[in-house]
Motif scaffolding. Structure first.
Motif, PDB file in Angstrom:
ATOM      1  N   SER A  52      -9.564 -18.978 -71.175  1.00 35.70           N
ATOM      2  CA  SER A  52      -9.075 -19.016 -72.552  1.00 35.70           C
ATOM      3  C   SER A  52      -9.851 -19.990 -73.431  1.00 35.70           C
ATOM      4  N   TRP A  53     -10.614 -20.890 -72.852  1.00 29.21           N
ATOM      5  CA  TRP A  53     -11.346 -21.875 -73.646  1.00 29.21           C
ATOM      6  C   TRP A  53     -12.465 -21.239 -74.465  1.00 29.21           C
ATOM      7  N   ARG A  54     -12.794 -19.997 -74.200  1.00 35.13           N
ATOM      8  CA  ARG A  54     -13.889 -19.351 -74.936  1.00 35.13           C
ATOM      9  C   ARG A  54     -13.585 -19.234 -76.422  1.00 35.13           C
ATOM     10  N   ASP A  55     -12.318 -19.205 -76.784  1.00 33.54           N
ATOM     11  CA  ASP A  55     -11.950 -19.096 -78.196  1.00 33.54           C
ATOM     12  C   ASP A  55     -12.022 -20.435 -78.925  1.00 33.54           C
ATOM     13  N   TRP A  56     -12.107 -21.515 -78.190  1.00 34.56           N
ATOM     14  CA  TRP A  56     -11.942 -22.836 -78.793  1.00 34.56           C
ATOM     15  C   TRP A  56     -13.168 -23.733 -78.634  1.00 34.56           C
ATOM     16  N   ILE A  57     -13.921 -23.539 -77.553  1.00 31.97           N
ATOM     17  CA  ILE A  57     -15.075 -24.384 -77.235  1.00 31.97           C
ATOM     18  C   ILE A  57     -16.351 -23.563 -77.371  1.00 31.97           C
ATOM     19  N   GLY A  58     -17.382 -24.175 -77.952  1.00 33.54           N
ATOM     20  CA  GLY A  58     -18.649 -23.481 -78.143  1.00 33.54           C
ATOM     21  C   GLY A  58     -19.289 -23.077 -76.827  1.00 33.54           C
ATOM     22  N   PRO A  59     -20.068 -21.999 -76.828  1.00 38.78           N
ATOM     23  CA  PRO A  59     -20.643 -21.477 -75.575  1.00 38.78           C
ATOM     24  C   PRO A  59     -21.570 -22.456 -74.864  1.00 38.78           C
ATOM     25  N   THR A  60     -22.142 -23.414 -75.595  1.00 34.75           N
ATOM     26  CA  THR A  60     -23.062 -24.355 -74.942  1.00 34.75           C
ATOM     27  C   THR A  60     -22.360 -25.223 -73.903  1.00 34.75           C
ATOM     28  N   LEU A  61     -21.045 -25.401 -74.029  1.00 34.22           N
ATOM     29  CA  LEU A  61     -20.316 -26.238 -73.070  1.00 34.22           C
ATOM     30  C   LEU A  61     -19.536 -25.419 -72.041  1.00 34.22           C
ATOM     31  N   LEU A  62     -19.630 -24.094 -72.117  1.00 30.73           N
ATOM     32  CA  LEU A  62     -18.860 -23.264 -71.189  1.00 30.73           C
ATOM     33  C   LEU A  62     -19.628 -22.921 -69.923  1.00 30.73           C
ATOM     34  N   GLY A  63     -20.915 -23.255 -69.874  1.00 26.10           N
ATOM     35  CA  GLY A  63     -21.683 -23.091 -68.647  1.00 26.10           C
ATOM     36  C   GLY A  63     -21.562 -21.715 -68.044  1.00 26.10           C
ATOM     37  N   PRO A  64     -21.308 -21.655 -66.738  1.00 26.00           N
ATOM     38  CA  PRO A  64     -21.231 -20.362 -66.039  1.00 26.00           C
ATOM     39  C   PRO A  64     -19.867 -19.700 -66.127  1.00 26.00           C
ATOM     40  N   ASN A  65     -19.013 -20.142 -67.034  1.00 30.65           N
ATOM     41  CA  ASN A  65     -17.678 -19.569 -67.145  1.00 30.65           C
ATOM     42  C   ASN A  65     -17.714 -18.064 -67.381  1.00 30.65           C
ATOM     43  N   HIS A  66     -18.735 -17.613 -68.130  1.00 27.93           N
ATOM     44  CA  HIS A  66     -18.810 -16.191 -68.461  1.00 27.93           C
ATOM     45  C   HIS A  66     -19.047 -15.308 -67.237  1.00 27.93           C
ATOM     46  N   LEU A  67     -19.492 -15.898 -66.130  1.00 24.50           N
ATOM     47  CA  LEU A  67     -19.759 -15.115 -64.926  1.00 24.50           C
ATOM     48  C   LEU A  67     -18.476 -14.700 -64.211  1.00 24.50           C
ATOM     49  N   ALA A  68     -17.364 -15.336 -64.563  1.00 24.81           N
ATOM     50  CA  ALA A  68     -16.109 -15.052 -63.862  1.00 24.81           C
ATOM     51  C   ALA A  68     -15.741 -13.569 -63.957  1.00 24.81           C
ATOM     52  N   ASP A  69     -15.914 -12.979 -65.160  1.00 27.30           N
ATOM     53  CA  ASP A  69     -15.560 -11.571 -65.324  1.00 27.30           C
ATOM     54  C   ASP A  69     -16.424 -10.683 -64.446  1.00 27.30           C
TER      55      ASP A  69
END
Length: 280
Positions: A149-166
């Motif tokens: 859920s942090w994707r809506d609130w935190i910029g992608p530069t700090l989300l690291g490999p979170n996008h790989l979860a899907d």
């Protein structure tokens, strides 16, 4: 006057300024009383900071693991505001100003100047060995139930490999990161600066609610940590003179990238739906 926006529901939980200097020894009782009188209007509560002997972790530049060093028991004079949200501590080798309710940089800098001026009025210091500003944010939003859920609130530069979860059809339960930066610091003898950014998801609190300084204490829960340490440290053996005006200029220069980094790390949705609300 600054034109920077002051968020009514800012996520800052601690701001600190450190002026480190060569060891000046223990302050006498007379010098402590002088400091108390000089700071009585803003920091009237005397409450020494006592640290027992033990081990302390130190983190230097880069991403190396912390180093642990033995420490001896010390007691440092410390003065707090009556609401216990702001303090000034006078160690043998450093002056540290901390607050858990940030009034904006200009007001915080003015307090830092008054504290440092008070310290210099009771005895000279041999120079400056480090200048630093620390900003610790606990970003909380009501709708965050899992880390995705942090994707809506935190910029992608700090989300690291979170996008790989899907893609993995898994849940990215937690992540932490650290980035270091360096560059020019145009402030007299203070010519270079470093900045360390630590970030990631957390649960509970980054700053303990039962610490020496009172803080706003929301219910424990998930938060996103943004921890910024912007500092000057000598690249050579030179120790610049501790001049109040020069230190002020250097702290102003150290603050510049802090706000830029924070703003580039969050989304407009966080600004509009959380930070610009009244906090209630």
């Amino acid at each position: 006057m600054s034109s920077r926006e002051v968020y009514p529901n800012a996520p800052l939980v601690l701001v600190a300024a450190e002026i480190r200097h060569p060891d000046a020894g223990t302050l006498s009782d007379r010098e402590k009383q002088q400091l108390k009188r000089a700071l009585a209007d803003e920091l009237p509560v005397a409450r020494p900071l006592n640290r027992p002997a033990g081990m302390v972790a130190t983190i230097g530049p880069g991403v190396a693991a912390p180093q642990f060093q033995p420490t001896t028991a010390i007691s440092s004079p410390r003065f707090l505001s009556r609401d216990l949200i702001t303090s000034a501590t006078f160690h043998a080798d450093a002056v540290v100003i901390e607050t858990t309710e940030y009034p904006g940089f200009e007001a915080f800098l003015a307090l830092t100047q008054r504290v440092l001026s008070a310290r210099l009025s009771v005895g000279s210091l041999d120079g400056v060995e480090r200048l630093g500003l620390r900003y610790i944010d606990e970003i909380r939003v009501p709708s965050v139930g899992d880390t995705s859920s942090w994707r809506d609130w935190i910029g992608p530069t700090l989300l690291g490999p979170n996008h790989l979860a899907d893609q993995l059809e898994l849940t990215n339960d937690a992540w932490q990161g650290i980035s270091t930066y360096s560059g020019k610091l145009d402030a007299g003898d203070f010519e270079q600066m470093s900045l360390v950014l630590r970030y990631g998801t957390g649960e509970g609190y980054a700053l303990a609610p039962d610490g020496d300084l009172r803080r706003k204490t929301p219910p424990p829960g998930p938060f996103f940590l943004i921890d910024i340490d912007s500092y000057w440290g000598p690249a050579t053996q030179a120790v610049p003179e501790l001049d109040l005006n020069a230190v002020t200029s250097a702290l102003e220069a150290l603050h510049g990238p802090v706000r830029t980094l924070f703003e580039s790390s969050i989304t407009d949705r966080l600004r509009d739906e959380v930070l610009r609300r009244d906090g209630k």
